[in-house]
Motif scaffolding. Structure first.
Motif, mmCIF file in Angstrom:
data_model
loop_
_atom_site.group_PDB
_atom_site.id
_atom_site.type_symbol
_atom_site.label_atom_id
_atom_site.label_comp_id
_atom_site.label_asym_id
_atom_site.label_seq_id
_atom_site.Cartn_x
_atom_site.Cartn_y
_atom_site.Cartn_z
ATOM 1 N N THR A 79 0.842 -1.190 0.000
ATOM 2 C CA THR A 79 0.000 0.000 0.000
ATOM 3 C C THR A 79 0.882 1.247 0.000
ATOM 4 O OG1 THR A 79 -0.059 0.197 2.406
ATOM 5 C CG2 THR A 79 -1.737 -1.212 1.385
ATOM 6 N N LYS A 80 0.256 2.400 -0.167
ATOM 7 C CA LYS A 80 1.011 3.657 -0.149
ATOM 8 C C LYS A 80 1.677 3.867 1.212
ATOM 9 C CE LYS A 80 0.728 8.511 -1.181
ATOM 10 N NZ LYS A 80 0.199 9.662 -0.533
ATOM 11 N N ALA A 81 0.950 3.580 2.286
ATOM 12 C CA ALA A 81 1.518 3.749 3.632
ATOM 13 C C ALA A 81 2.713 2.815 3.836
ATOM 14 C CB ALA A 81 0.458 3.476 4.688
ATOM 15 N N GLU A 82 2.603 1.590 3.332
ATOM 16 C CA GLU A 82 3.718 0.641 3.456
ATOM 17 C C GLU A 82 4.904 1.101 2.624
ATOM 18 O OE1 GLU A 82 1.232 -3.426 4.412
ATOM 19 O OE2 GLU A 82 1.513 -2.814 2.334
ATOM 20 N N ALA A 83 4.626 1.667 1.445
ATOM 21 C CA ALA A 83 5.706 2.181 0.602
ATOM 22 C C ALA A 83 6.434 3.319 1.320
ATOM 23 C CB ALA A 83 5.161 2.652 -0.742
ATOM 24 N N GLU A 84 5.683 4.157 2.027
ATOM 25 C CA GLU A 84 6.306 5.247 2.780
ATOM 26 C C GLU A 84 7.176 4.692 3.909
ATOM 27 O OE1 GLU A 84 3.029 7.753 3.875
ATOM 28 O OE2 GLU A 84 2.775 8.473 1.826
ATOM 29 N N ARG A 85 6.721 3.605 4.536
ATOM 30 C CA ARG A 85 7.508 2.950 5.586
ATOM 31 C C ARG A 85 8.809 2.399 4.988
ATOM 32 N NH1 ARG A 85 4.227 -1.595 7.698
ATOM 33 N NH2 ARG A 85 2.701 0.052 7.826
#
Length: 80
Positions: free
Chosen positions: A32-38
């Motif tokens: 997900t986008k949030a995981e990509a940011e992580r």
């Protein structure tokens, strides 16, 4: 995108381990986008002279391995 590109420059086993550690899956297409940011924060990708992205600090990979091993060992102890 740059973080995912940097992660794919790891060895396959290391890439899968890191994705499992940060996202709970080793399927890069399910991120997900949030995981990509992580991943971006963890990998801190840097661009080389060829335009490829690589992790800035490989110590992070070692840290992820140690944390995962600790979690697995703790889980095995609970089973005993």
């Amino acid at each position: 995108y740059h973080a995912l590109k940097a992660v794919t420059n790891y060895k396959k086993s290391d890439m899968n381990m890191l994705l499992e550690f940060l996202c709970g899956t080793n399927d890069i297409t399910l991120i997900t986008k949030a995981e990509a940011e992580r991943i971006i924060k963890w990998v801190d990708p840097q661009e080389d002279e060829n335009g490829d992205y690589f992790p800035k600090n490989l110590k992070r990979l070692e840290q992820a391995k140690m944390i995962l091993e600790h979690i697995q060992n703790a889980g095995q102890e609970k089973l005993l």
